[in-house]
Design an enzyme around this catalytic site. Sequence first.
Site, PDB file in Angstrom:
ATOM      1  N   GLY A  23      40.420  21.291  18.127  1.00  0.00           N
ATOM      2  CA  GLY A  23      41.204  20.994  17.137  1.00  0.00           C
ATOM      3  C   GLY A  23      42.691  20.874  17.165  1.00  0.00           C
ATOM      4  N   GLY A  38      41.708  24.432  11.176  1.00  0.00           N
ATOM      5  CA  GLY A  38      40.789  25.246  10.937  1.00  0.00           C
ATOM      6  C   GLY A  38      39.794  25.902  12.072  1.00  0.00           C
ATOM      7  N   HIS A  96      45.658  36.368  11.448  1.00  0.00           N
ATOM      8  CA  HIS A  96      44.444  36.247  12.433  1.00  0.00           C
ATOM      9  C   HIS A  96      43.982  37.766  12.459  1.00  0.00           C
ATOM     10  CE1 HIS A  96      44.270  31.966  14.337  1.00  0.00           C
ATOM     11  NE2 HIS A  96      45.199  31.912  13.586  1.00  0.00           N
ATOM     12  N   ARG A 113      40.145  39.263  10.467  1.00  0.00           N
ATOM     13  CA  ARG A 113      39.004  39.591  11.387  1.00  0.00           C
ATOM     14  C   ARG A 113      38.189  40.809  10.911  1.00  0.00           C
ATOM     15  NH1 ARG A 113      42.791  38.233  15.867  1.00  0.00           N
ATOM     16  NH2 ARG A 113      42.876  40.614  16.409  1.00  0.00           N
TER      17      ARG A 113
END
Length: 327
Positions: free
Chosen positions: A160, A165, A201, A205
Amino acid sequence: MKILFEGTAGPYGRPAPGCGCASCSRPALVRRRPARIVVDGHPLPPEGCAVVTPGGERLLYAPPGSTHRDGPEDGDVFDAVLIDLLDRPERLGGLRRRGLVGEDTHVVAVGIDHRVPSDTELERRLALWGARAVPDGTVLDAREPAPARPPQPRRTLLLGGSRSGKSAEAELRLLAEPEVVYVATGPSGGDPEWLARIRGHRERRPAHWDTVETTDLAGLLGTARAPLLIDGLGTWITAVFDECGAWEGGAAARERVDARCDELVAAWRRTRSRVVAVSDEAGLGVVPATSSGRAFRDALGRLNQRLAAESEDVSLVVAGRLLPLPI
């Protein structure tokens, strides 16, 4: 233990009355009443609970907003877990990690609502997580064998553009696993904007995931026992160019980059662990203005092609939508 699902939706039902969102407006939407669960003739409290029947059967009910969503700290495996999986599905991974959900546990989603865009997407996510949805009115006998968890592809490559996404989709694939190693290949210091991306990020998680920062992907693929999430191959190539002096290093340095890519592809082919890798689709932008930029684009594009050829599952992510790329 007989479980009657009189309703399986969130507190407002599905579709929610008066809601004009794209999910609630779908004409083929499976209609669901607000969650109401009856076990052996006794309704479960709407706030959720853990139940042990006189026969010793164990059930966890964790609807939206329930304080029971993470389950007890320990105990025997549950025969059935009825859980809101649209809010932090990693809770299911935590239950598996603690041995509270096993291969024979019936895992059924409740609280289904417009947090998922369609019934097709709901089914896809639940299959990834080893769970299922049932229609309102279903009666489930927890003494019957639970459906086998569908097998997942061993090697997945997700491509991507920037902010497409792709990383979120990669995480989605593994959220319900009891153990995951997140492999960060990018730099850990330097630019504040880059550090903010890394922090975002990390916060997204699950807390029980392990994190490894390395560019030795070949070595990790050869020794890993838990599923790997590699994020991502674009930053890995960047680091390899740095390590090999390939930005301005000429043909010999580029050959060292090619050798590292050969090593990675061979390890990807041999690995016995489940692995999900994220990579940038480098060929959709403008042609780089510099020789080193074009060399980087070409190296990443070739690596993507080679790993795709060795993968059971390859998809392109665009604007958060998944486009499978069949062979």
